[in-house]
Design a protein around this motif. Structure first.
Motif, PDB file in Angstrom:
ATOM      1  N   GLU A 192      25.594  64.218  75.992  1.00 40.16           N
ATOM      2  CA  GLU A 192      26.924  64.149  75.386  1.00 40.16           C
ATOM      3  C   GLU A 192      26.811  64.117  73.865  1.00 40.16           C
ATOM      4  O   GLU A 192      26.024  63.352  73.311  1.00 40.16           O
ATOM      5  CB  GLU A 192      27.634  62.890  75.870  1.00 40.16           C
ATOM      6  N   LEU A 193      27.599  64.955  73.195  1.00 42.71           N
ATOM      7  CA  LEU A 193      27.745  64.936  71.750  1.00 42.71           C
ATOM      8  C   LEU A 193      29.181  64.484  71.493  1.00 42.71           C
ATOM      9  O   LEU A 193      30.129  65.222  71.779  1.00 42.71           O
ATOM     10  CB  LEU A 193      27.499  66.333  71.171  1.00 42.71           C
TER      11      LEU A 193
ATOM     12  N   ALA B 148      31.249  75.938  68.840  1.00 43.57           N
ATOM     13  CA  ALA B 148      30.550  77.158  68.430  1.00 43.57           C
ATOM     14  C   ALA B 148      29.209  77.268  69.139  1.00 43.57           C
ATOM     15  O   ALA B 148      28.707  76.304  69.704  1.00 43.57           O
ATOM     16  CB  ALA B 148      30.336  77.139  66.919  1.00 43.57           C
ATOM     17  N   SER B 149      28.627  78.453  69.077  1.00 43.49           N
ATOM     18  CA  SER B 149      27.289  78.667  69.623  1.00 43.49           C
ATOM     19  C   SER B 149      26.270  77.974  68.729  1.00 43.49           C
ATOM     20  O   SER B 149      26.400  78.004  67.509  1.00 43.49           O
ATOM     21  CB  SER B 149      26.963  80.158  69.674  1.00 43.49           C
ATOM     22  N   PRO B 150      25.239  77.361  69.317  1.00 50.94           N
ATOM     23  CA  PRO B 150      24.190  76.758  68.504  1.00 50.94           C
ATOM     24  C   PRO B 150      23.384  77.837  67.780  1.00 50.94           C
ATOM     25  O   PRO B 150      23.277  78.960  68.258  1.00 50.94           O
ATOM     26  CB  PRO B 150      23.295  76.040  69.514  1.00 50.94           C
ATOM     27  N   ALA B 151      22.830  77.473  66.647  1.00 52.46           N
ATOM     28  CA  ALA B 151      21.896  78.343  65.939  1.00 52.46           C
ATOM     29  C   ALA B 151      20.503  77.762  66.143  1.00 52.46           C
ATOM     30  O   ALA B 151      20.312  76.552  66.026  1.00 52.46           O
ATOM     31  CB  ALA B 151      22.235  78.396  64.459  1.00 52.46           C
ATOM     32  N   VAL B 152      19.547  78.606  66.474  1.00 52.63           N
ATOM     33  CA  VAL B 152      18.186  78.154  66.758  1.00 52.63           C
ATOM     34  C   VAL B 152      17.240  78.804  65.757  1.00 52.63           C
ATOM     35  O   VAL B 152      17.264  80.020  65.561  1.00 52.63           O
ATOM     36  CB  VAL B 152      17.769  78.515  68.201  1.00 52.63           C
ATOM     37  N   ALA B 153      16.395  77.965  65.124  1.00 46.47           N
ATOM     38  CA  ALA B 153      15.388  78.449  64.174  1.00 46.47           C
ATOM     39  C   ALA B 153      14.090  77.722  64.477  1.00 46.47           C
ATOM     40  O   ALA B 153      13.907  76.571  64.089  1.00 46.47           O
ATOM     41  CB  ALA B 153      15.832  78.196  62.738  1.00 46.47           C
ATOM     42  N   GLY B 154      13.215  78.381  65.226  1.00 50.28           N
ATOM     43  CA  GLY B 154      11.963  77.739  65.631  1.00 50.28           C
ATOM     44  C   GLY B 154      12.252  76.561  66.543  1.00 50.28           C
ATOM     45  O   GLY B 154      12.916  76.705  67.571  1.00 50.28           O
ATOM     46  N   ASP B 155      11.771  75.374  66.171  1.00 51.07           N
ATOM     47  CA  ASP B 155      12.006  74.169  66.967  1.00 51.07           C
ATOM     48  C   ASP B 155      13.258  73.413  66.540  1.00 51.07           C
ATOM     49  O   ASP B 155      13.506  72.306  67.001  1.00 51.07           O
ATOM     50  CB  ASP B 155      10.798  73.226  66.856  1.00 51.07           C
ATOM     51  N   GLN B 156      14.038  73.990  65.638  1.00 51.20           N
ATOM     52  CA  GLN B 156      15.240  73.320  65.143  1.00 51.20           C
ATOM     53  C   GLN B 156      16.493  73.980  65.708  1.00 51.20           C
ATOM     54  O   GLN B 156      16.595  75.201  65.744  1.00 51.20           O
ATOM     55  CB  GLN B 156      15.286  73.369  63.615  1.00 51.20           C
ATOM     56  N   TRP B 157      17.413  73.139  66.159  1.00 47.33           N
ATOM     57  CA  TRP B 157      18.703  73.594  66.648  1.00 47.33           C
ATOM     58  C   TRP B 157      19.770  73.044  65.724  1.00 47.33           C
ATOM     59  O   TRP B 157      19.749  71.872  65.355  1.00 47.33           O
ATOM     60  CB  TRP B 157      18.953  73.074  68.060  1.00 47.33           C
ATOM     61  N   TYR B 158      20.732  73.890  65.360  1.00 41.91           N
ATOM     62  CA  TYR B 158      21.863  73.475  64.546  1.00 41.91           C
ATOM     63  C   TYR B 158      23.123  73.570  65.406  1.00 41.91           C
ATOM     64  O   TYR B 158      23.431  74.632  65.937  1.00 41.91           O
ATOM     65  CB  TYR B 158      21.982  74.360  63.299  1.00 41.91           C
ATOM     66  N   LEU B 159      23.793  72.441  65.533  1.00 40.93           N
ATOM     67  CA  LEU B 159      24.982  72.347  66.372  1.00 40.93           C
ATOM     68  C   LEU B 159      26.176  72.001  65.494  1.00 40.93           C
ATOM     69  O   LEU B 159      26.149  71.008  64.762  1.00 40.93           O
ATOM     70  CB  LEU B 159      24.807  71.263  67.438  1.00 40.93           C
ATOM     71  N   ARG B 160      27.215  72.815  65.551  1.00 42.58           N
ATOM     72  CA  ARG B 160      28.412  72.536  64.776  1.00 42.58           C
ATOM     73  C   ARG B 160      29.431  71.832  65.663  1.00 42.58           C
ATOM     74  O   ARG B 160      29.982  72.415  66.583  1.00 42.58           O
ATOM     75  CB  ARG B 160      29.024  73.822  64.225  1.00 42.58           C
ATOM     76  N   GLY B 161      29.632  70.570  65.371  1.00 45.14           N
ATOM     77  CA  GLY B 161      30.653  69.813  66.073  1.00 45.14           C
ATOM     78  C   GLY B 161      32.005  70.063  65.436  1.00 45.14           C
ATOM     79  O   GLY B 161      32.144  70.866  64.512  1.00 45.14           O
ATOM     80  N   LYS B 162      33.011  69.359  65.903  1.00 47.67           N
ATOM     81  CA  LYS B 162      34.347  69.522  65.343  1.00 47.67           C
ATOM     82  C   LYS B 162      34.423  68.977  63.922  1.00 47.67           C
ATOM     83  O   LYS B 162      35.195  69.460  63.112  1.00 47.67           O
ATOM     84  CB  LYS B 162      35.367  68.831  66.239  1.00 47.67           C
ATOM     85  N   ASN B 163      33.611  67.960  63.598  1.00 50.47           N
ATOM     86  CA  ASN B 163      33.653  67.356  62.279  1.00 50.47           C
ATOM     87  C   ASN B 163      32.315  67.312  61.546  1.00 50.47           C
ATOM     88  O   ASN B 163      32.292  67.090  60.344  1.00 50.47           O
ATOM     89  CB  ASN B 163      34.172  65.907  62.387  1.00 50.47           C
ATOM     90  N   PHE B 164      31.206  67.512  62.262  1.00 50.73           N
ATOM     91  CA  PHE B 164      29.883  67.347  61.656  1.00 50.73           C
ATOM     92  C   PHE B 164      28.963  68.490  62.067  1.00 50.73           C
ATOM     93  O   PHE B 164      29.159  69.131  63.079  1.00 50.73           O
ATOM     94  CB  PHE B 164      29.253  66.012  62.078  1.00 50.73           C
ATOM     95  N   LEU B 165      27.913  68.684  61.247  1.00 52.80           N
ATOM     96  CA  LEU B 165      26.844  69.610  61.574  1.00 52.80           C
ATOM     97  C   LEU B 165      25.617  68.793  61.932  1.00 52.80           C
ATOM     98  O   LEU B 165      25.236  67.892  61.193  1.00 52.80           O
ATOM     99  CB  LEU B 165      26.541  70.530  60.384  1.00 52.80           C
ATOM    100  N   TYR B 166      25.004  69.091  63.083  1.00 54.36           N
ATOM    101  CA  TYR B 166      23.840  68.330  63.555  1.00 54.36           C
ATOM    102  C   TYR B 166      22.614  69.231  63.543  1.00 54.36           C
ATOM    103  O   TYR B 166      22.704  70.416  63.831  1.00 54.36           O
ATOM    104  CB  TYR B 166      24.070  67.845  64.994  1.00 54.36           C
ATOM    105  N   ARG B 167      21.468  68.639  63.257  1.00 50.70           N
ATOM    106  CA  ARG B 167      20.191  69.320  63.391  1.00 50.70           C
ATOM    107  C   ARG B 167      19.370  68.529  64.385  1.00 50.70           C
ATOM    108  O   ARG B 167      19.132  67.332  64.214  1.00 50.70           O
ATOM    109  CB  ARG B 167      19.436  69.419  62.079  1.00 50.70           C
ATOM    110  N   ILE B 168      18.893  69.205  65.426  1.00 47.92           N
ATOM    111  CA  ILE B 168      18.052  68.574  66.439  1.00 47.92           C
ATOM    112  C   ILE B 168      16.709  69.296  66.409  1.00 47.92           C
ATOM    113  O   ILE B 168      16.658  70.525  66.376  1.00 47.92           O
ATOM    114  CB  ILE B 168      18.689  68.669  67.834  1.00 47.92           C
ATOM    115  N   GLU B 169      15.628  68.526  66.431  1.00 46.49           N
ATOM    116  CA  GLU B 169      14.295  69.120  66.359  1.00 46.49           C
ATOM    117  C   GLU B 169      13.451  68.589  67.508  1.00 46.49           C
ATOM    118  O   GLU B 169      13.529  67.416  67.848  1.00 46.49           O
ATOM    119  CB  GLU B 169      13.659  68.759  65.015  1.00 46.49           C
ATOM    120  N   LYS B 170      12.631  69.458  68.074  1.00 49.61           N
ATOM    121  CA  LYS B 170      11.721  69.044  69.146  1.00 49.61           C
ATOM    122  C   LYS B 170      10.703  68.066  68.630  1.00 49.61           C
ATOM    123  O   LYS B 170      10.236  68.126  67.555  1.00 49.61           O
ATOM    124  CB  LYS B 170      10.984  70.239  69.721  1.00 49.61           C
TER     125      LYS B 170
END
Length: 88
Positions: A59-60, A66-88
Motif C-alpha cells: 500500500e502507498l 501514473a505509470s512508474p518509471a524504472v531506471a536500473g534498480d530504482q523505481w520512481y512512483l508519482r503519487g497524488k501529492n509526492f514523488l517516491y524513489r524505491i531502490e532494491k
C-alpha cells in the motif's frame, strides 16, 4: 482494475481477475514479476504465467495516478501529492 492473461498465438484466455480499484498507469515487468499500481495506492505483484498467482500486495498511502518509471534498480512512483524513489 482487471488483469487478463491471454495466449498471444491462439487468443485463449488463461485467466482474468479483478485486482481492486481503478488502475490508471501501465503494468511494469521487472525481473520475474509483473507489477500493477492502483489509484488507491495498492500495488500487486503477479507471477506471469497460465495461472493467476499473487506474490505480494503493498500500500502507498498517497495513491498512484501514473505509470512508474524504472531506471536500473530504482523505481520512481508519482503519487497524488509526492514523488517516491524505491531502490532494491
Amino acid at each position: 482494475g482487471v488483469a487478463t492473461c491471454v495466449d498471444m498465438k491462439t487468443g485463449e484466455v488463461y485467466w482474468s481477475e479483478r485486482l481492486g480499484d481503478a488502475h490508471t498507469g501501465s503494468p511494469v515487468y521487472s525481473d520475474v514479476l509483473v507489477f500493477f499500481f492502483g489509484e488507491d495506492g495498492e500495488s500487486t505483484a503477479l507471477k506471469p504465467g497460465r495461472e493467476f498467482v499473487v506474490v505480494s500486495k503493498n500500500e502507498l498511502e498517497d495513491g498512484m495516478m501514473a505509470s512508474p518509471a524504472v531506471a536500473g534498480d530504482q523505481w520512481y512512483l508519482r503519487g497524488k501529492n509526492f514523488l517516491y524513489r524505491i531502490e532494491k
